[in-house]
Design an enzyme around this catalytic site. Structure first.
Site, short mmCIF file in Angstrom:
data_model
loop_
_atom_site.label_atom_id
_atom_site.label_comp_id
_atom_site.label_asym_id
_atom_site.label_seq_id
_atom_site.Cartn_x
_atom_site.Cartn_y
_atom_site.Cartn_z
N LYS A 1 0.83 -1.20 0.00
CA LYS A 1 0.00 0.00 0.00
C LYS A 1 0.86 1.26 0.00
O LYS A 1 0.62 2.20 -0.76
CB LYS A 1 -0.97 -0.03 1.18
CG LYS A 1 -2.05 -1.10 1.02
CD LYS A 1 -3.03 -1.10 2.15
CE LYS A 1 -4.16 -2.10 1.89
NZ LYS A 1 -3.70 -3.49 1.74
N ARG B 1 -16.06 -3.22 -2.35
CA ARG B 1 -14.78 -3.90 -2.61
C ARG B 1 -14.89 -4.81 -3.81
O ARG B 1 -15.82 -5.59 -3.93
CB ARG B 1 -14.36 -4.72 -1.38
CG ARG B 1 -14.21 -3.90 -0.11
CD ARG B 1 -13.98 -4.79 1.10
NE ARG B 1 -15.12 -5.66 1.34
CZ ARG B 1 -15.14 -6.63 2.24
NH1 ARG B 1 -14.07 -6.87 2.97
NH2 ARG B 1 -16.21 -7.38 2.41
N ARG C 1 -6.70 -5.33 -12.10
CA ARG C 1 -5.36 -5.86 -11.82
C ARG C 1 -4.56 -5.78 -13.12
O ARG C 1 -4.85 -6.48 -14.09
CB ARG C 1 -5.45 -7.29 -11.32
CG ARG C 1 -4.11 -8.02 -11.22
CD ARG C 1 -3.08 -7.33 -10.33
NE ARG C 1 -3.56 -7.07 -8.99
CZ ARG C 1 -3.54 -7.96 -8.00
NH1 ARG C 1 -3.10 -9.18 -8.22
NH2 ARG C 1 -3.96 -7.61 -6.81
N ARG D 1 -11.99 -6.48 -11.36
CA ARG D 1 -12.70 -7.17 -10.28
C ARG D 1 -13.84 -6.25 -9.83
O ARG D 1 -13.60 -5.23 -9.20
CB ARG D 1 -11.73 -7.50 -9.17
CG ARG D 1 -10.65 -8.49 -9.63
CD ARG D 1 -9.41 -8.45 -8.80
NE ARG D 1 -8.76 -7.15 -8.84
CZ ARG D 1 -7.75 -6.79 -8.06
NH1 ARG D 1 -7.27 -7.65 -7.17
NH2 ARG D 1 -7.21 -5.59 -8.16
N ASP E 1 -3.01 -2.35 -8.82
CA ASP E 1 -4.45 -2.22 -8.70
C ASP E 1 -4.83 -0.83 -9.18
O ASP E 1 -4.33 0.18 -8.64
CB ASP E 1 -4.90 -2.41 -7.25
CG ASP E 1 -4.80 -3.86 -6.80
OD1 ASP E 1 -4.60 -4.74 -7.67
OD2 ASP E 1 -4.90 -4.11 -5.59
N GLU F 1 -2.72 0.43 -5.28
CA GLU F 1 -1.86 -0.53 -4.59
C GLU F 1 -0.87 -1.11 -5.59
O GLU F 1 -1.17 -1.21 -6.79
CB GLU F 1 -2.72 -1.65 -3.98
CG GLU F 1 -1.99 -2.53 -2.99
CD GLU F 1 -2.94 -3.34 -2.11
OE1 GLU F 1 -2.58 -4.48 -1.77
OE2 GLU F 1 -4.03 -2.84 -1.78
N LYS G 1 -8.26 2.28 5.26
CA LYS G 1 -7.83 0.88 5.28
C LYS G 1 -6.54 0.72 6.06
O LYS G 1 -5.72 1.65 6.14
CB LYS G 1 -7.66 0.35 3.86
CG LYS G 1 -6.82 1.20 2.93
CD LYS G 1 -6.92 0.67 1.49
CE LYS G 1 -6.28 1.61 0.49
NZ LYS G 1 -6.44 1.13 -0.90
N ASN H 1 1.13 -4.56 -5.84
CA ASN H 1 1.27 -5.89 -5.27
C ASN H 1 2.58 -6.52 -5.74
O ASN H 1 2.84 -6.62 -6.94
CB ASN H 1 0.10 -6.77 -5.71
CG ASN H 1 -1.22 -6.27 -5.16
OD1 ASN H 1 -1.62 -6.63 -4.07
ND2 ASN H 1 -1.90 -5.42 -5.93
#
Length: 315
Positions: A125, A233, A210, A225, A273, A281, A160, A283
C-alpha cells in the site's frame, strides 16, 4: 534446472485459479524440475549456507490430487536454478525474516524472484506514494485529527489498514462522516497503528483492475474485479466478479512508466491495482489473476512469466 517455489502449503491450492500453480505447470512443461517449501522451512546455521527442507514434486494432471511427492531433500538455495518467493500476504514479521534469509541466499549465489530487498522496500500500500502522479489523493498517518481534516477536504473517503489483504478492513465514509470516529478508533487503535486514507474513486463500480507487469512490460489484458451487490470492494476474496479486459490506454501509460523502474529494482512480477485512472496498490508478494486472464482471453500469462524468468536467470 530446478525451480524452488517458496509458497503456502500445496494441499491448499485451488488449481483452477492459483497463479503459482500456473507458473509450476508452465515450468514443468518446459522441462524444469519443481521443488517446494514453506517459508518456515528456511534455515541458516552459522558457518553454513541457507538451506530448506524441500519436496520435489511432479504434476499429475488430476484436478484434485494434482501433485505427487517424488522425494524430500535438504536443498541449498544457491544450488537451485531460481527461487520464487510466492508466499501469500500478510507481510508480517515472519515474512520479513524470510526475506533476510533469502537475501543471504542471494549473497551465496541464489537467484531469487522477486528480490528480497525489493519486497521489503515496497510495502504494497505504501509503495504507491512514490508515484503521486498516478494515485488519488492519499494520506498515511496515525493522527486521528489528520484523518478528520482529510475527510473534511475530500468528503468521500476510503480508510484501510496498511497490512490488510483481500479487501479486509476497508471502510468507506461519505460526506456525512457517519461512523468516522469509530472507524478511526478501530483502524488506528488509539494512535498505535498507521492507516491509509484515500479519496473515494466512484469508478470502482466499473472494477478494480489488476494490471500485471512482467519483466517491466505490461500483460496486454487486465482483470477487472467488479464489486457485487452493495459491496464497495472488488477483491475476488470479497466476492468481486473478475472480468478480463484489454489493457486500456491509461493502464498502459501507467504500466509503461512504472514497469521499468520497478523491474530495475528486482521486481520481476508486479500487480498494480487500478481504479479508473489511478493506482491504489502495488502488489509484489504474490500477484495473482494469471488463470482468470488466460481462461477468458486465451493469453498465456504464465508463459510470458516463465519467458521473463528464464531471461532474468540467463542475464
Amino acid at each position: 534446472m530446478d525451480l524452488l517455489f517458496v509458497a503456502d502449503p500445496l494441499e491448499g491450492f485451488k488449481t483452477y485459479k492459483d497463479s503459482t500453480f500456473a507458473m509450476m505447470r508452465e515450468a514443468a512443461r518446459r522441462g524444469h524440475g519443481l521443488l517446494h517449501c514453506e517459508a518456515r522451512a528456511l534455515g541458516w546455521q552459522s558457518g553454513g549456507s541457507v538451506v530448506a527442507e524441500t519436496r520435489r514434486i511432479e504434476l499429475t494432471g488430476d484436478a484434485d490430487d494434482w501433485f505427487r511427492v517424488v522425494a524430500t531433500q535438504r536443498t541449498r538455495l544457491a544450488d537451485t536454478g531460481a527461487v520464487l518467493m510466492r508466499q501469500d500476504p500478510p507481510f508480517d514479521s515472519e515474512y520479513f525474516y524470510a526475506t533476510h534469509l533469502l537475501g543471504q541466499a542471494e549473497r551465496e549465489g541464489a537467484r531469487v524472484f522477486n528480490k528480497p530487498a525489493a519486497l521489503r522496500e515496497h510495502p504494497e500500500k505504501l509503495a504507491i506514494m512514490e508515484f503521486p502522479q498516478f494515485t488519488p489523493p492519499t494520506l498515511v498517518t496515525r493522527d486521528a485529527a489528520a484523518v478528520r481534516a482529510f475527510h473534511a477536504e475530500h468528503h468521500d473517503v476510503i480508510l484501510k489498514p496498511l497490512d490488510g489483504m483481500g479487501g479486509m478492513g476497508i471502510f468507506r465514509v461519505g460526506a456525512d462522516g457517519l461512523n468516522l470516529g469509530s472507524i478511526i478508533e478501530t483502524l488506528n487503535a488509539g494512535g498505535t497503528r498507521t492507516l491509509m486514507v484515500q479519496r473515494y474513486l466512484p469508478e470502482i463500480v466499473q472494477g478494480d483492475k489488476r494490471v500485471l507487469i512482467i519483466g517491466g512490460k505490461p500483460v496486454p489484458f487486465v482483470l477487472a474485479r467488479i464489486p457485487q451487490g452493495s459491496e464497495i470492494r472488488g477483491n475476488l476474496a470479497a466476492g468481486g466478479k473478475g472480468v478480463a479486459q484489454p489493457l486500456a490506454a491509461r493502464d498502459r501509460e501507467i504500466a509503461e512508466a512504472m514497469g521499468p523502474v520497478l523491474a530495475a529494482r528486482g521486481l520481476l512480477l508486479v500487480g498494480l491495482d487500478v481504479i479508473g485512472e489511478r493506482i491504489t496498490e502495488i502488489n509484489v508478494t504474490s500477484p495473482t489473476c494469471f488463470q482468470e486472464i488466460q481462461q477468458q482471453t486465451g493469453f498465456d500469462v504464465a508463459a510470458m512469466f516463465v519467458d521473463a524468468l528464464q531471461a532474468a536467470i540467463a542475464a
